[in-house]
Enzyme design. Structure first.
Site, PDB file in Angstrom:
ATOM      1  N   LYS A   9      -8.303 -20.711  28.139  1.00  0.00           N
ATOM      2  CA  LYS A   9      -8.269 -19.499  27.311  1.00  0.00           C
ATOM      3  C   LYS A   9      -9.614 -18.750  27.324  1.00  0.00           C
ATOM      4  O   LYS A   9     -10.641 -19.298  27.751  1.00  0.00           O
ATOM      5  CB  LYS A   9      -7.871 -19.885  25.886  1.00  0.00           C
ATOM      6  CG  LYS A   9      -6.450 -20.467  25.798  1.00  0.00           C
ATOM      7  CD  LYS A   9      -6.043 -20.658  24.347  1.00  0.00           C
ATOM      8  CE  LYS A   9      -4.648 -21.246  24.260  1.00  0.00           C
ATOM      9  NZ  LYS A   9      -4.184 -21.327  22.858  1.00  0.00           N
ATOM     10  N   TYR A  49       3.904 -15.395  24.330  1.00  0.00           N
ATOM     11  CA  TYR A  49       3.929 -16.025  23.005  1.00  0.00           C
ATOM     12  C   TYR A  49       5.060 -15.479  22.117  1.00  0.00           C
ATOM     13  O   TYR A  49       4.973 -15.587  20.884  1.00  0.00           O
ATOM     14  CB  TYR A  49       2.574 -15.837  22.317  1.00  0.00           C
ATOM     15  CG  TYR A  49       1.509 -16.808  22.803  1.00  0.00           C
ATOM     16  CD1 TYR A  49       1.673 -18.190  22.673  1.00  0.00           C
ATOM     17  CD2 TYR A  49       0.316 -16.354  23.362  1.00  0.00           C
ATOM     18  CE1 TYR A  49       0.694 -19.084  23.101  1.00  0.00           C
ATOM     19  CE2 TYR A  49      -0.664 -17.248  23.794  1.00  0.00           C
ATOM     20  CZ  TYR A  49      -0.464 -18.612  23.650  1.00  0.00           C
ATOM     21  OH  TYR A  49      -1.432 -19.507  24.062  1.00  0.00           O
ATOM     22  N   ASN A 112      -8.782 -22.191  20.812  1.00  0.00           N
ATOM     23  CA  ASN A 112      -8.710 -23.633  21.072  1.00  0.00           C
ATOM     24  C   ASN A 112      -8.741 -23.994  22.554  1.00  0.00           C
ATOM     25  O   ASN A 112      -8.235 -25.030  22.963  1.00  0.00           O
ATOM     26  CB  ASN A 112      -7.505 -24.245  20.341  1.00  0.00           C
ATOM     27  CG  ASN A 112      -6.184 -23.739  20.860  1.00  0.00           C
ATOM     28  OD1 ASN A 112      -6.140 -22.861  21.717  1.00  0.00           O
ATOM     29  ND2 ASN A 112      -5.096 -24.291  20.360  1.00  0.00           N
ATOM     30  N   HIS A 115      -4.192 -23.954  26.666  1.00  0.00           N
ATOM     31  CA  HIS A 115      -2.762 -24.048  26.359  1.00  0.00           C
ATOM     32  C   HIS A 115      -2.133 -25.049  27.306  1.00  0.00           C
ATOM     33  O   HIS A 115      -2.524 -25.139  28.469  1.00  0.00           O
ATOM     34  CB  HIS A 115      -2.087 -22.686  26.549  1.00  0.00           C
ATOM     35  CG  HIS A 115      -0.592 -22.778  26.542  1.00  0.00           C
ATOM     36  ND1 HIS A 115       0.142 -22.839  25.388  1.00  0.00           N
ATOM     37  CD2 HIS A 115       0.305 -22.884  27.562  1.00  0.00           C
ATOM     38  CE1 HIS A 115       1.420 -22.961  25.695  1.00  0.00           C
ATOM     39  NE2 HIS A 115       1.548 -22.985  27.007  1.00  0.00           N
ATOM     40  N   GLU A 126       7.471 -21.225  31.640  1.00  0.00           N
ATOM     41  CA  GLU A 126       6.108 -20.680  31.636  1.00  0.00           C
ATOM     42  C   GLU A 126       5.557 -20.571  33.060  1.00  0.00           C
ATOM     43  O   GLU A 126       4.850 -19.608  33.379  1.00  0.00           O
ATOM     44  CB  GLU A 126       5.211 -21.545  30.741  1.00  0.00           C
ATOM     45  CG  GLU A 126       5.618 -21.450  29.272  1.00  0.00           C
ATOM     46  CD  GLU A 126       4.748 -22.255  28.322  1.00  0.00           C
ATOM     47  OE1 GLU A 126       4.890 -22.056  27.099  1.00  0.00           O
ATOM     48  OE2 GLU A 126       3.934 -23.089  28.775  1.00  0.00           O
TER      49      GLU A 126
HETATM   50  P1  CMP Z   1      -1.162 -22.773  22.000  1.00  0.00           P
HETATM   51  O1  CMP Z   1      -0.980 -24.214  22.282  1.00  0.00           O
HETATM   52  O2  CMP Z   1      -1.496 -21.864  23.140  1.00  0.00           O
HETATM   53  O3  CMP Z   1       0.136 -22.208  21.270  1.00  0.00           O
HETATM   54  C1  CMP Z   1       0.115 -21.170  20.318  1.00  0.00           C
HETATM   55  C2  CMP Z   1      -1.271 -20.750  19.954  1.00  0.00           C
HETATM   56  O4  CMP Z   1      -1.360 -20.068  18.718  1.00  0.00           O
HETATM   57  C3  CMP Z   1      -2.129 -21.996  19.738  1.00  0.00           C
HETATM   58  O5  CMP Z   1      -2.368 -22.652  20.943  1.00  0.00           O
HETATM   59  C4  CMP Z   1      -3.326 -21.380  19.035  1.00  0.00           C
HETATM   60  O6  CMP Z   1      -4.187 -20.673  19.948  1.00  0.00           O
HETATM   61  C5  CMP Z   1      -2.616 -20.374  18.153  1.00  0.00           C
HETATM   62  N1  CMP Z   1      -2.349 -20.923  16.808  1.00  0.00           N
HETATM   63  C6  CMP Z   1      -1.512 -21.912  16.468  1.00  0.00           C
HETATM   64  N2  CMP Z   1      -1.514 -22.124  15.149  1.00  0.00           N
HETATM   65  C7  CMP Z   1      -2.389 -21.238  14.640  1.00  0.00           C
HETATM   66  C8  CMP Z   1      -2.829 -20.943  13.324  1.00  0.00           C
HETATM   67  N3  CMP Z   1      -2.371 -21.618  12.260  1.00  0.00           N
HETATM   68  N4  CMP Z   1      -3.728 -19.963  13.173  1.00  0.00           N
HETATM   69  C9  CMP Z   1      -4.179 -19.275  14.234  1.00  0.00           C
HETATM   70  N5  CMP Z   1      -3.790 -19.501  15.519  1.00  0.00           N
HETATM   71  C10 CMP Z   1      -2.909 -20.466  15.712  1.00  0.00           C
END
Ligand code: CMP
Length: 139
Positions: A9, A49, A112, A115, A126
């Protein structure tokens, strides 16, 4: 052998962590089947998403995912979906186990670093969303 889809990311790219993350992925037995660095458009991020479109964090997530370049990955190994999720760690880095990618590199639950698909069926969707058959079959 199973394939999974992953994205390094924008936070991890900006912080100079592409190489370190790829090293961890390869050390854990994954073969990189296809890889492309790109900047997602708003519509690409919204489509990817779409399952989260009703969540309160959706707009912020799309803004984050389009703020800078990402690395798209097709990865292969036995039990790839489950294994990559172990190597990445919990969505929220505060809950991620020591040594996981998110524990090492993530800034927050949103920023984070990586993904990974959540199931083999999702991985297939995906992979198709971002990679053509040529990209996936040539290697
Ligand atoms: P990902 O595994 O890519 O799937 C959905 C993404 O949404 C997740 O990683 C985070 O980047 C984001 N995400 C999930 N939960 C939250 C949350 N509570 N607040 C903000 N971002 C979130």
């Amino acid at each position: 052998m199973e394939k999974t889809f992953s994205i390094i990311k924008p936070d991890a790219v900006k912080n100079g962590n592409i190489g370190k993350i790829l090293a961890i992925v390869e050390e854990n037995g994954f073969r990189i089947v296809a890889m492309r660095m790109t900047k997602l458009s708003k519509s690409q991020a919204e489509g990817f998403y779409a399952v989260h479109s009703e969540r309160p964090f959706f707009n912020s997530l799309v803004t984050f995912m389009t703020e800078g370049p990402v690395v798209l990955l097709a990865l292969e190994r036995e039990d790839a979906v489950k294994k990559l999720r172990e190597v990445m760690g919990a969505t929220n880095p505060a809950n991620a186990a020591d040594g996981t990618i998110r524990k090492l590199f993530a800034e927050s639950i949103e920023r984070n670093s990586m993904h990974g698909s959540d199931a083999p069926e999702t991985a297939a969707e995906e992979l198709k969303y971002f990679f053509t058959g040529v990209d996936l079959n040539q290697l």
